[in-house]
Design an enzyme around this catalytic site. Sequence first.
Site, mmCIF file in Angstrom:
data_model
loop_
_atom_site.group_PDB
_atom_site.id
_atom_site.type_symbol
_atom_site.label_atom_id
_atom_site.label_comp_id
_atom_site.label_asym_id
_atom_site.label_seq_id
_atom_site.Cartn_x
_atom_site.Cartn_y
_atom_site.Cartn_z
ATOM 1 N N LYS A 215 35.190 43.536 33.171
ATOM 2 C CA LYS A 215 34.562 42.962 33.453
ATOM 3 C C LYS A 215 33.447 43.349 34.207
ATOM 4 O O LYS A 215 34.498 42.923 35.602
ATOM 5 C CB LYS A 215 34.835 41.612 33.741
ATOM 6 C CG LYS A 215 34.169 40.414 33.342
ATOM 7 C CD LYS A 215 34.376 38.958 33.493
ATOM 8 C CE LYS A 215 33.675 37.990 33.716
ATOM 9 N NZ LYS A 215 33.931 36.492 33.832
ATOM 10 N N LYS B 153 32.999 43.462 29.345
ATOM 11 C CA LYS B 153 31.969 42.681 29.251
ATOM 12 C C LYS B 153 30.607 43.262 29.943
ATOM 13 O O LYS B 153 31.630 43.234 30.968
ATOM 14 C CB LYS B 153 32.779 41.489 29.071
ATOM 15 C CG LYS B 153 31.844 40.132 29.582
ATOM 16 C CD LYS B 153 32.643 39.134 29.891
ATOM 17 C CE LYS B 153 31.730 37.742 30.605
ATOM 18 N NZ LYS B 153 32.629 36.989 30.603
HETATM 19 C C1 PBG Z 1 34.504 33.226 32.974
HETATM 20 C C2 PBG Z 1 32.921 33.574 32.107
HETATM 21 C C3 PBG Z 1 32.161 33.827 32.209
HETATM 22 C C4 PBG Z 1 31.173 34.402 30.992
HETATM 23 C C5 PBG Z 1 33.030 34.597 30.305
HETATM 24 N N1 PBG Z 1 33.426 33.415 30.869
HETATM 25 C C6 PBG Z 1 31.411 33.505 33.278
HETATM 26 C C7 PBG Z 1 31.101 34.498 34.672
HETATM 27 O O1 PBG Z 1 32.340 35.619 35.105
HETATM 28 O O2 PBG Z 1 29.748 34.210 35.541
HETATM 29 C C8 PBG Z 1 30.438 35.086 30.779
HETATM 30 C C9 PBG Z 1 29.716 35.190 29.283
HETATM 31 C C10 PBG Z 1 28.527 35.352 28.577
HETATM 32 O O3 PBG Z 1 27.730 34.886 29.732
HETATM 33 O O4 PBG Z 1 28.095 34.538 27.957
HETATM 34 N N2 PBG Z 1 34.224 33.920 34.421
#
Ligand code: PBG
Length: 342
Positions: A214, A267
Amino acid sequence: MAFPITRLRRLRQSEQLRSMVRETRLSPHSLVYPMFVCPGEGVRKEVRSMPGVFNLSVDQAVKEAGEAHGLGVPAVILFGLPEKKDEVATGAWAEDGVVQQAARAIKREVRDLVIMGDVCLCEYMSHGHCGVVRAAHPQSLGAAVAAPPAAATEYEIVNDATLEILARTAVSLARAGVDVIAPSDMMDGRVGAIRKALDQAGLANTPILSYAAKFASGFYGPFREAADSAPQFGDRRSYQMDGANLREAMREIGLDIEEGADMIMVKPAMPYLDVIAAARERFDLPLAAYQVSGEYAMIEAAARNNWIDRERVMLEALQSIRRAGASIILTYYAKEAARLLG
Ligand code: PBG
């Protein structure tokens, strides 16, 4: 054998021929629909930066989940907007937490829909970070920071103390009926900690879908509005990955697999298709990709201006993620894509 013997256009002459030689196919079977659950009743509040996406109270979430299921979407992933935020993310692991309530209700009403639970603390922490925050000065170590520190050097996101809260959250969600635990926090060792806690709680059959690679991304902007989870100070770069690093992504994924991940995720999706392709090449676990909020918002915004053909671009984006190698796609378009593909 080159032109004129070879003419690639021969197989592009009709939709029948094109369909026959098509290498990648999208189907509703691999789609996961993200939903944002909030307190209250009868709440269906559109997210400003994500037209078509809503904050839903439990009753509305059940309705929405039923609709998705009816369209052939096999799974949803739940995010929560708690009643109250604090420094230990109580709303994430409370038995009556908003996602726990939604999971129970959806389980009751929508049979055989897979419920995934996002495990992260940012939505539940008053400071909006994904882990426990502690002042970086040695004299104040141990004290949670209530007021935002002035500079990024004055605080730290404490890895190991966060693991315990994540594990507790995972167990609580699984007990409430969440079928798949999906940690998105990016703390080191969280998959192992969650696996161990689930097993000790008698939940050895609950799989983990790890947000393994991520990246710290600007494409999460609209999500932070949807989930009210923007960090109140600093940013997420000390735990989420640097977007420049492909080899490190492979290490992250490899470690999560060693710790017991059953499925892995990359992601965001479209800006990181090369990472998806590399992961597909290297690892044999089911591979997911998350078409995140910013990817959705950009398509929606351009379409509203009539600058692109919305449906066409939506399906092309999803297809490209599939072609890169993701077998599972988390997307705000899940319902709509299922409708078009079904
Ligand atoms: C929680 C999380 C996030 C997303 C999914 N889980 C936000 C982040 O990390 O700031 C993002 C998903 C999206 O942008 O659609 N940490």
